[in-house]
Design an enzyme around this catalytic site. Structure first.
Site, mmCIF file in Angstrom:
data_model
loop_
_atom_site.group_PDB
_atom_site.id
_atom_site.type_symbol
_atom_site.label_atom_id
_atom_site.label_comp_id
_atom_site.label_asym_id
_atom_site.label_seq_id
_atom_site.Cartn_x
_atom_site.Cartn_y
_atom_site.Cartn_z
ATOM 1 N N HIS A 1 121.116 -35.330 60.621
ATOM 2 C CA HIS A 1 120.229 -36.163 61.448
ATOM 3 C C HIS A 1 119.558 -35.242 62.476
ATOM 4 O O HIS A 1 120.146 -34.241 62.892
ATOM 5 C CB HIS A 1 121.096 -37.210 62.153
ATOM 6 N N ASP B 1 129.805 -34.686 63.251
ATOM 7 C CA ASP B 1 128.983 -35.854 63.552
ATOM 8 C C ASP B 1 129.503 -37.000 62.691
ATOM 9 O O ASP B 1 129.255 -37.044 61.483
ATOM 10 C CB ASP B 1 127.517 -35.534 63.254
ATOM 11 N N GLN C 1 127.958 -41.701 60.917
ATOM 12 C CA GLN C 1 127.864 -42.497 59.684
ATOM 13 C C GLN C 1 129.197 -42.611 58.951
ATOM 14 O O GLN C 1 129.276 -43.309 57.943
ATOM 15 C CB GLN C 1 126.820 -41.886 58.731
ATOM 16 N N LYS D 1 127.018 -48.342 65.625
ATOM 17 C CA LYS D 1 127.174 -48.222 64.164
ATOM 18 C C LYS D 1 128.559 -48.667 63.702
ATOM 19 O O LYS D 1 128.816 -48.754 62.509
ATOM 20 C CB LYS D 1 126.917 -46.781 63.721
ATOM 21 N N CYS E 1 115.035 -40.075 60.556
ATOM 22 C CA CYS E 1 115.417 -38.986 61.477
ATOM 23 C C CYS E 1 116.145 -37.870 60.730
ATOM 24 O O CYS E 1 117.089 -37.274 61.272
ATOM 25 C CB CYS E 1 116.274 -39.496 62.626
HETATM 26 N N1 PMP Z 1 123.877 -38.596 63.467
HETATM 27 C C1 PMP Z 1 123.822 -39.397 62.398
HETATM 28 C C2 PMP Z 1 124.424 -38.929 61.105
HETATM 29 C C3 PMP Z 1 123.217 -40.652 62.503
HETATM 30 O O1 PMP Z 1 123.141 -41.437 61.432
HETATM 31 C C4 PMP Z 1 122.692 -41.069 63.747
HETATM 32 C C5 PMP Z 1 122.048 -42.424 63.915
HETATM 33 N N2 PMP Z 1 121.073 -42.756 62.958
HETATM 34 C C6 PMP Z 1 122.773 -40.199 64.820
HETATM 35 C C7 PMP Z 1 123.380 -38.988 64.646
HETATM 36 C C8 PMP Z 1 122.236 -40.559 66.163
HETATM 37 O O2 PMP Z 1 122.951 -41.627 66.688
HETATM 38 P P1 PMP Z 1 122.459 -42.391 67.986
HETATM 39 O O3 PMP Z 1 120.995 -42.690 67.769
HETATM 40 O O4 PMP Z 1 123.281 -43.627 68.023
HETATM 41 O O5 PMP Z 1 122.674 -41.490 69.147
#
Ligand code: PMP
Length: 405
Positions: free
Chosen positions: A124, A201, A204, A227, A365
């Site tokens: 991401h 991270d 997910q 999430k 993203c």
């Molecule tokens: N890392 C991953 C793998 C994600 O899927 C996401 C959210 N789409 C994020 C980071 C960022 O998370 P947040 O927008 O809740 O800070």
């Protein structure tokens, strides 16, 4: 064990019971955010209705209650991750802020010119951009683990990237654009053979896979409340105690100090040192309720149920004419990313929305991940444990009715 009673579970999620554009809502945008069980909504609104104070335990009765509730959320987060101590849990806005904290605090203290930071192709942007900012400021370099045509990281290439120059490995557990489940335990073990710490991270993976930071031997692990069926605006960083203790604060302000004079400020220890300002107290309470809920259903049962549902759904997608599934990793969780020949992703998403089905179209993203597969957008349908075979059937049926030219 007992059969997975999805109909019973669905009753706990009020937002799932509505019609959208004249159809039953089918929520397949879980990788973006999840719906909340009633217990989370109640815990949050009860906090505001009855307790609501800033956290300064000693001042008065509501302050003591609010502080206990906030710290209760921290203890639930500790238990969810199996962290050794609740002092190893820092509350932040979410995954993004947690990675920025590690990059700015650990990174600036430990990473300099010529040093290397390893990430993977399927991160991401939240696990790319903070490291790029750090690299620009320090003269460090980012090295990228490649993935194969299925979207699995090429482990041998990872092994060749590690060296005495590597200062941190920061990789996702589950890739948000492809659904790849990375071999995180092996990634961590190999980094440790080089004495290199690893940030996981888990944004997910936390909704789908049981996490045990001690079994993984993760150095840092981050996730977002929204999430895992909790509120937005709250998330957590787990860090090994000796790392958090050695790290300097990033943001300064109230709540994080022992003493302030104009000559010198003395900071509190972790986690307070990293929690400047009034935190999202109700968010922490709601997150605690969400983790209680997840524990009551059980992540091992959730994983098994979702695995079957994903196989069923991918089997159906394979029969849709012109549909290309992006990301066919050996181990996947939740995510189906695809394009359909001759149709814009947006058109597909709008057609689904017109039938009450929520998916995401766009870059998710994760532009480098998609570009690896020759696209910079896809349609993404992503499952949670409250989805059913019926949801999948409706989704597949609507895809079959897409107007083609
Ligand atoms: N890392 C991953 C793998 C994600 O899927 C996401 C959210 N789409 C994020 C980071 C960022 O998370 P947040 O927008 O809740 O800070």
């Amino acid at each position: 064990g007992a059969p997975f009673d999805v109909e019973h579970i669905r009753k706990d999620f009020p937002a799932l019971h509505q019609s959208v554009n004249g159809h039953r809502l089918v929520w397949l945008d879980n990788a973006a955010t999840t719906h909340k069980p009633q217990s989370v909504i109640d815990a949050t609104s009860e906090f505001y209705a009855r307790h609501n104070s800033n956290i300064h335990r000693a001042a008065h009765t509501l302050a003591a209650r609010s502080t206990d509730l906030f710290e209760g959320g921290r203890e639930k987060t500790r238990r969810f991750l199996n962290a050794p101590s609740k002092d190893d849990i820092v509350f932040l806005r979410g995954t993004t802020e947690a990675i920025n904290l590690v990059a700015n605090s650990y990174g600036r203290a430990n990473i300099g010119p010529g040093d290397e930071i390893i990430v993977s192709t399927i991160e991401h942007h939240a696990n790319i951009v903070p490291w790029q900012l750090l690299a620009q400021q320090t003269g460090a370099t980012i090295r990228v683990i490649p993935v194969d045509d299925r979207g699995d990281i090429i482990f041998e290439q990872y092994a060749t990237l590690l060296s005495g120059r590597t200062k941190i490995v920061s990789v996702t557990h589950v890739a948000n654009a492809l659904g790849t489940v990375n071999p995180i335990q092996e990634i961590i073990a190999l980094a440790h053979a080089y004495g290199v710490p690893v940030l996981v991270d888990a944004a997910q993976s936390t909704p789908h896979i049981p996490i045990d930071v001690q079994a993984l031997d993760a150095d840092f692990l981050v996730f977002s409340g929204h999430k895992v069926f909790g509120p937005t605006g709250i998330g957590a960083l787990y860090g090994k105690k000796h790392l958090l203790e050695a790290m300097p604060p990033w943001q300064g302000g109230g709540h994080m100090i022992e003493d302030v004079t104009f000559a010198k400020t003395v900071y509190k220890g972790a986690p307070e040192k990293f929690e400047a300002g009034t935190p999202d107290i109700a968010g922490a309470v709601g997150l605690g309720a969400a983790l209680d809920y997840l524990e009551s259903v059980g992540l091992p049962a959730i994983s098994a149920y979702e695995h079957d549902l994903l196989e069923y759904a991918e089997g159906g997608l394979a029969e849709i004419k012109g549909l290309r599934l992006i990301g066919t990793a050996r181990h996947k969780a939740s995510v189906m990313s695809f394009t359909i020949d001759g149709l814009k992703n947006e058109t597909v998403a709008h057609h689904l929305d017109a039938h009450g089905i929520a998916v995401r179209s766009g870059h998710h993203c994760a532009l480098p991940a998609l570009r690896r597969f020759g696209v910079d957008q896809s349609v993404r349908a992503s499952l949670a444990f409250y989805n059913t075979r019926e949801d999948v059937d409706v989704f597949l049926a609507v895809l079959r009715t897409l107007p083609r030219h």
